[in-house]
Design a protein around this motif. Structure first.
Motif, PDB file in Angstrom:
ATOM      1  N   ARG A  73       0.586  -1.690   0.423  1.00 35.68           N
ATOM      2  CA  ARG A  73      -0.081  -0.184   0.063  1.00 35.68           C
ATOM      3  C   ARG A  73       0.709   1.387  -0.039  1.00 35.68           C
ATOM      4  N   PHE A  74       1.973   1.388   0.712  1.00 38.87           N
ATOM      5  CA  PHE A  74       2.919   2.272   1.077  1.00 38.87           C
ATOM      6  C   PHE A  74       4.259   2.029  -0.193  1.00 38.87           C
ATOM      7  N   THR A  75       4.626   3.253  -0.457  1.00 30.66           N
ATOM      8  CA  THR A  75       6.079   3.363  -1.727  1.00 30.66           C
ATOM      9  C   THR A  75       6.502   4.205  -0.973  1.00 30.66           C
ATOM     10  N   VAL A  76       7.679   3.817  -0.585  1.00 27.92           N
ATOM     11  CA  VAL A  76       8.707   4.742  -0.346  1.00 27.92           C
ATOM     12  C   VAL A  76      10.427   5.187  -1.218  1.00 27.92           C
ATOM     13  N   SER A  77      10.411   6.899  -1.279  1.00 21.90           N
ATOM     14  CA  SER A  77      11.149   6.170  -2.315  1.00 21.90           C
ATOM     15  C   SER A  77      12.326   7.984  -2.657  1.00 21.90           C
ATOM     16  N   ARG A  78      13.158   8.281  -2.845  1.00 22.58           N
ATOM     17  CA  ARG A  78      14.057   9.330  -2.477  1.00 22.58           C
ATOM     18  C   ARG A  78      14.751   9.942  -3.808  1.00 22.58           C
ATOM     19  N   ASP A  79      14.889  10.710  -3.377  1.00 19.69           N
ATOM     20  CA  ASP A  79      15.469  11.862  -5.022  1.00 19.69           C
ATOM     21  C   ASP A  79      16.557  12.626  -4.694  1.00 19.69           C
ATOM     22  N   ASN A  80      18.083  11.726  -4.682  1.00 18.24           N
ATOM     23  CA  ASN A  80      19.587  12.294  -4.405  1.00 18.24           C
ATOM     24  C   ASN A  80      19.540  13.769  -4.999  1.00 18.24           C
TER      25      ASN A  80
END
Length: 127
Positions: A69-76
């Motif tokens: 249900r949840f999605t974690v992401s990052r933008d360096n």
């Protein structure tokens, strides 16, 4: 190092929100060994792990209660991390916090591994 969380709000069950965490005072790259974690704390309960992501190669981890249900992401490039919350349930109601380690942790789900914390953003899911 300062973390600023945003994006919380009131949503009906089944709805979506996107939380963001802006980090200042630290620059991330594919060589960074840090981990960004998301935790939440409901009224009267202990703070619990939600999800985490490594800044370097983007390894992700999720609590069983949010997996799928949840999605974690990052933008360096932007020094930000995000948590996409889909199919929200009333039991997801809590203040959500982002946090960062200063090293690669042995236990990404343990609050004690994290040195820096954002102020929290409130997520309320109505039934």
């Amino acid at each position: 190092v300062q973390l600023q969380a945003s994006g919380g709000g009131l949503v009906q069950a089944g709805g979506s929100l996107r939380l963001s965490c802006a980090v200042s005072g630290r620059t991330f790259s594919r060589f960074s060994s840090y981990v960004m974690g998301w935790f939440r704390q409901a009224p009267g309960k202990e703070r619990e792990f939600v999800a985490a992501i490594s800044w370097s190669i983007g390894n992700t981890w999720y609590a069983d209660s949010v997996k799928g249900r949840f999605t974690v992401s990052r933008d360096n490039a932007k020094n930000t991390a995000s948590l996409q919350l889909n199919n929200l349930k009333p039991e997801d109601t809590a203040v959500h916090y982002c946090a960062s380690t200063s090293y690669y942790p042995t236990n990404y789900a343990y609050t004690g591994e994290y040195d820096y914390w954002g102020q929290g953003t409130e997520v309320t899911v109505s039934s």
